[in-house]
Design a protein around this motif. Structure first.
Motif, PDB file in Angstrom:
ATOM      1  N   LEU A   1       9.752  18.144  99.374  1.00  0.00           N
ATOM      2  CA  LEU A   1      10.861  19.093  99.515  1.00  0.00           C
ATOM      3  C   LEU A   1      12.120  18.340  99.882  1.00  0.00           C
ATOM      4  O   LEU A   1      12.107  17.551 100.828  1.00  0.00           O
ATOM      5  CB  LEU A   1      10.570  20.074 100.667  1.00  0.00           C
ATOM      6  N   THR A   2      13.189  18.561  99.162  1.00  0.00           N
ATOM      7  CA  THR A   2      14.419  17.894  99.505  1.00  0.00           C
ATOM      8  C   THR A   2      15.602  18.832  99.375  1.00  0.00           C
ATOM      9  O   THR A   2      15.655  19.642  98.463  1.00  0.00           O
ATOM     10  CB  THR A   2      14.626  16.627  98.636  1.00  0.00           C
ATOM     11  N   ALA A   3      16.549  18.727 100.327  1.00  0.00           N
ATOM     12  CA  ALA A   3      17.701  19.627 100.309  1.00  0.00           C
ATOM     13  C   ALA A   3      18.725  19.171  99.278  1.00  0.00           C
ATOM     14  O   ALA A   3      19.496  19.958  98.760  1.00  0.00           O
ATOM     15  CB  ALA A   3      18.342  19.675 101.695  1.00  0.00           C
TER      16      ALA A   3
ATOM     17  N   SER B   1      12.702  14.248 107.872  1.00  0.00           N
ATOM     18  CA  SER B   1      14.009  14.880 107.651  1.00  0.00           C
ATOM     19  C   SER B   1      15.170  14.032 108.172  1.00  0.00           C
ATOM     20  O   SER B   1      16.315  14.466 108.167  1.00  0.00           O
ATOM     21  CB  SER B   1      14.023  16.261 108.295  1.00  0.00           C
ATOM     22  N   GLY B   2      14.881  12.806 108.648  1.00  0.00           N
ATOM     23  CA  GLY B   2      15.962  11.871 108.967  1.00  0.00           C
ATOM     24  C   GLY B   2      16.762  12.213 110.201  1.00  0.00           C
ATOM     25  O   GLY B   2      16.291  12.879 111.128  1.00  0.00           O
ATOM     26  N   GLY B   3      18.003  11.730 110.218  1.00  0.00           N
ATOM     27  CA  GLY B   3      18.896  11.977 111.344  1.00  0.00           C
ATOM     28  C   GLY B   3      20.215  12.497 110.813  1.00  0.00           C
ATOM     29  O   GLY B   3      20.499  12.384 109.628  1.00  0.00           O
ATOM     30  N   ARG B   4      21.013  13.087 111.693  1.00  0.00           N
ATOM     31  CA  ARG B   4      22.360  13.470 111.263  1.00  0.00           C
ATOM     32  C   ARG B   4      23.360  12.794 112.190  1.00  0.00           C
ATOM     33  O   ARG B   4      23.012  12.432 113.318  1.00  0.00           O
ATOM     34  CB  ARG B   4      22.538  14.986 111.250  1.00  0.00           C
ATOM     35  N   PRO B   5      24.586  12.600 111.704  1.00  0.00           N
ATOM     36  CA  PRO B   5      25.520  11.822 112.513  1.00  0.00           C
ATOM     37  C   PRO B   5      25.811  12.492 113.850  1.00  0.00           C
ATOM     38  O   PRO B   5      25.931  13.713 113.924  1.00  0.00           O
ATOM     39  CB  PRO B   5      26.795  11.775 111.673  1.00  0.00           C
ATOM     40  N   LYS B   6      25.904  11.681 114.891  1.00  0.00           N
ATOM     41  CA  LYS B   6      26.332  12.156 116.203  1.00  0.00           C
ATOM     42  C   LYS B   6      27.845  12.174 116.135  1.00  0.00           C
ATOM     43  O   LYS B   6      28.478  11.137 116.326  1.00  0.00           O
ATOM     44  CB  LYS B   6      25.951  11.101 117.239  1.00  0.00           C
TER      45      LYS B   6
ATOM     46  N   ARG C   1      27.787  24.319 106.661  1.00  0.00           N
ATOM     47  CA  ARG C   1      26.644  24.305 105.767  1.00  0.00           C
ATOM     48  C   ARG C   1      26.095  22.880 105.711  1.00  0.00           C
ATOM     49  O   ARG C   1      24.918  22.646 105.723  1.00  0.00           O
ATOM     50  CB  ARG C   1      27.073  24.745 104.376  1.00  0.00           C
ATOM     51  N   GLY C   2      27.030  21.914 105.706  1.00  0.00           N
ATOM     52  CA  GLY C   2      26.649  20.515 105.634  1.00  0.00           C
ATOM     53  C   GLY C   2      25.715  20.131 106.767  1.00  0.00           C
ATOM     54  O   GLY C   2      24.807  19.344 106.586  1.00  0.00           O
ATOM     55  N   LEU C   3      25.945  20.701 107.951  1.00  0.00           N
ATOM     56  CA  LEU C   3      25.110  20.309 109.080  1.00  0.00           C
ATOM     57  C   LEU C   3      23.687  20.774 108.870  1.00  0.00           C
ATOM     58  O   LEU C   3      22.755  20.170 109.335  1.00  0.00           O
ATOM     59  CB  LEU C   3      25.662  20.899 110.374  1.00  0.00           C
ATOM     60  N   GLU C   4      23.530  21.900 108.143  1.00  0.00           N
ATOM     61  CA  GLU C   4      22.173  22.374 107.936  1.00  0.00           C
ATOM     62  C   GLU C   4      21.467  21.567 106.863  1.00  0.00           C
ATOM     63  O   GLU C   4      20.280  21.384 106.889  1.00  0.00           O
ATOM     64  CB  GLU C   4      22.177  23.841 107.516  1.00  0.00           C
ATOM     65  N   GLU C   5      22.198  21.125 105.853  1.00  0.00           N
ATOM     66  CA  GLU C   5      21.542  20.444 104.751  1.00  0.00           C
ATOM     67  C   GLU C   5      22.186  19.113 104.443  1.00  0.00           C
ATOM     68  O   GLU C   5      22.862  18.973 103.434  1.00  0.00           O
ATOM     69  CB  GLU C   5      21.660  21.280 103.474  1.00  0.00           C
TER      70      GLU C   5
ATOM     71  N   SER D   1      14.975  22.383  97.886  1.00  0.00           N
ATOM     72  CA  SER D   1      15.273  23.515  98.743  1.00  0.00           C
ATOM     73  C   SER D   1      15.144  23.062 100.185  1.00  0.00           C
ATOM     74  O   SER D   1      14.274  22.255 100.505  1.00  0.00           O
ATOM     75  CB  SER D   1      14.276  24.642  98.472  1.00  0.00           C
ATOM     76  N   ALA D   2      16.034  23.543 101.042  1.00  0.00           N
ATOM     77  CA  ALA D   2      15.979  23.124 102.441  1.00  0.00           C
ATOM     78  C   ALA D   2      14.979  23.986 103.203  1.00  0.00           C
ATOM     79  O   ALA D   2      14.781  25.154 102.883  1.00  0.00           O
ATOM     80  CB  ALA D   2      17.361  23.257 103.063  1.00  0.00           C
ATOM     81  N   VAL D   3      14.376  23.390 104.227  1.00  0.00           N
ATOM     82  CA  VAL D   3      13.411  24.137 105.031  1.00  0.00           C
ATOM     83  C   VAL D   3      14.149  25.036 106.011  1.00  0.00           C
ATOM     84  O   VAL D   3      15.106  24.612 106.659  1.00  0.00           O
ATOM     85  CB  VAL D   3      12.500  23.174 105.814  1.00  0.00           C
ATOM     86  N   LYS D   4      13.692  26.278 106.109  1.00  0.00           N
ATOM     87  CA  LYS D   4      14.324  27.205 107.040  1.00  0.00           C
ATOM     88  C   LYS D   4      13.451  27.352 108.289  1.00  0.00           C
ATOM     89  O   LYS D   4      13.951  27.428 109.395  1.00  0.00           O
ATOM     90  CB  LYS D   4      14.479  28.559 106.346  1.00  0.00           C
ATOM     91  N   ALA D   5      12.130  27.395 108.090  1.00  0.00           N
ATOM     92  CA  ALA D   5      11.246  27.603 109.236  1.00  0.00           C
ATOM     93  C   ALA D   5       9.876  27.003 108.956  1.00  0.00           C
ATOM     94  O   ALA D   5       9.470  26.855 107.804  1.00  0.00           O
ATOM     95  CB  ALA D   5      11.100  29.092 109.526  1.00  0.00           C
TER      96      ALA D   5
END
Length: 501
Positions: free
Chosen positions: A41-43, A115-120, A236-240, A85-89
């Motif tokens: 699964l990939t966003a 699912s990796g990391g997101r920028p701080k 939206r970017g922060l979610e996916e 598709s991004a995971v919701k739950a």
């Protein structure tokens, strides 16, 4: 095109995340079980693939990272389905349910979260603060840079290092919280060795990188991390977020500002950003009269060292936060102090049949005294590969030992056009005063540092074409007592490789 998937789908193995860890894990499973259904699964529409892989020595590996359309994977492995598709739950207790934002319900026997990391980011939702983490944000950065005369870069890790070196035609104020640059990767001595590169003109670029690079045009492009004016997109970017950038992400994108100068970097050491002002707020603040910099800028950064700089925008390159968001609600994962999903030495989380690998996870086992987790490309590949092996072993009821790659930390990269090799406790991590350093440095050519404790080599930093990596790796792995050699260990007139062959 949305994939025609019936609302419920069952797979033996499901992997979440199209970055290096996820793709490596999915490939590992698909090739080990050619007649079993595996889903990735990939966003984002593109996945990250490892190519030109070279095993340089026992633990050192070098590879390139390429963005590819997911169809490439499906052609290679007929049993692998890539679902965009991004995971919701996630419902871990019902064991089998992942819900995606498109309403798909995916059942799994074994799941691996990559699912990796997101920028701080220094601050959320400020159009003048950019995080650089994935390809879309790098492209956005390039677009904004082309009109910029001065930027402030905050951070001292790999991306900040590459950025300040690559940017041309724009003044760069580099804000570093430490006493020296790049302290995640090397010590003050190595930093001193590299600093002159910031002032000299860079060597002419070799012919452009021959790797195919895919960019997505049109509506799909907004699915990654939109940065800047599009506020909606930012949230939206922060979610996916898309996957992290490759080790040579700046190849093939022109990082040029609006000025004629080629290379102007000034470093502000031991300082952090205290406050960010918009143009309006700045004019109303007492700072406006105290600041020597009277030019008119869209945004101002006030630093903890008392200086204030106006600039076109601020780049926040201050590390990542594990991207656990959609998985935590309603589940009881054990988290590490850094908020990563805690995994044991089989990459298993605390929820049944759920594994994790890469930036999203934190090693919860007692690590070898020569290894540490650093959320780097090489580790994402190793963890993804090993997680796939562990999931397979579990299904086949086989036992599996902790992989050898976790014996010794090793990483190979490039900074300021020099080859950089890091081995073991290369910065004396956790050794306190119980260490001795040997250093050899030839200005503009090479920098070699060895960390010894009790006469045994525990780490090394090699910058330049030193050809010492295999010899030093062996000396660290076999923990030979080097006391008899003393300083001679780094004597440039002794061919140390022959010596220990």
């Amino acid at each position: 095109t949305a994939m025609a998937v019936n609302p419920e789908k069952t797979f033996k193995f499901v992997v979440v995340g199209g970055g290096i860890a996820g793709v490596t894990c999915a490939e590992q499973l698909a090739s080990q079980f050619p007649s079993t259904d595996v889903a990735l699964l990939t966003a984002a529409p593109l996945i990250k693939a490892v190519c030109n892989f070279k095993q340089v020595s026992k633990t050192l590996e070098e590879f390139d990272v390429e963005e590819r359309p997911s169809s490439v994977l499906e052609e290679k492995y007929p049993n692998l389905r890539v679902i965009q598709s991004a995971v919701k739950a996630l419902h871990a207790q019902q064991h089998v349910r992942l819900i995606t934002v498109d309403g798909l319900e995916i059942h799994y026997e074994k799941l691996c979260i990559c699912s990796g990391g997101r920028p701080k980011l220094l601050t959320q939702d400020n159009p003048y603060v950019l995080g650089i983490r994935d390809t879309d944000s790098a492209q956005e950065f390039q677009k904004r840079l082309s009109k910029a005369k001065r930027i402030v870069v905050v951070g001292n890790g790999g991306i900040a290092l590459e950025l300040v070196y690559e940017v041309e035609g724009c003044e760069v104020i580099w804000v570093v919280k430490d006493k020296a640059i790049g302290n995640t990767f090397f010590d003050a001595g190595a930093a001193q060795f590299l600093i002159p590169s910031l002032d000299t003109d860079k060597p002419e670029r070799a012919a452009t990188c021959k790797r195919a690079r895919y960019t997505i045009e049109g509506p799909a492009a907004t699915q990654g991390l939109a940065v800047g004016g599009d506020r909606q997109g930012q949230r939206r970017g922060l979610e996916e977020p898309g996957s992290a950038l490759g080790p040579d992400w700046h190849e093939g994108i022109s990082l040029r500002g609006a000025e004629e100068v080629s290379h102007r970097v000034s470093v502000e050491y031991q300082s952090e950003v205290k406050q960010i002002y918009t143009h309006q707020d700045f004019l109303l603040s007492p700072l406006a009269s105290q600041t020597a910099d009277t030019g008119s800028w869209p945004v101002y950064a006030q630093l903890t060292n008392g200086k204030t700089f106006g600039c076109d925008f601020i780049v926040s390159a201050t590390g990542v936060v594990p991207n656990t968001e959609p998985f935590l609600h309603g589940n009881s994962f054990a988290l590490a102090e850094d908020s990563g999903l805690k995994v044991d030495d089989h990459m298993m989380t605390t929820e049944p049949d759920i594994y994790a690998a890469g930036d999203v996870c934190t090693a919860g086992w007692e690590p070898s005294h020569l290894w540490q987790q650093m959320r780097l490309w090489t580790q994402a590949r190793q963890m993804g590969w090993y997680a796939g092996r562990c999931m397979a072993a579990d299904v086949l009821s086989e036992t599996i030992e902790l992989d050898f790659c976790f014996e010794l930390f090793s990483h190979i990269t490039k900074f300021f056009n020099y080859k950089v090799v890091l081995l073991g406790k290369f910065n004396g991590q956790g050794l306190g005063l119980n260490q001795e350093l040997l250093v050899r440095c030839t200005k503009g050519h090479e920098y070699v540092k060895v960390v010894l404790s009790g006469g045994r080599m525990l780490g090394a930093v090699l910058i330049g074409e030193t050809d010492l990596e295999e010899t030093f790796e062996n000396l660290i792995l076999n923990q030979m007592d080097l006391t008899p050699y003393g300083e001679e260990l780094l004597n440039p007139n002794i061919d140390i490789e022959d010596y220990f062959d």
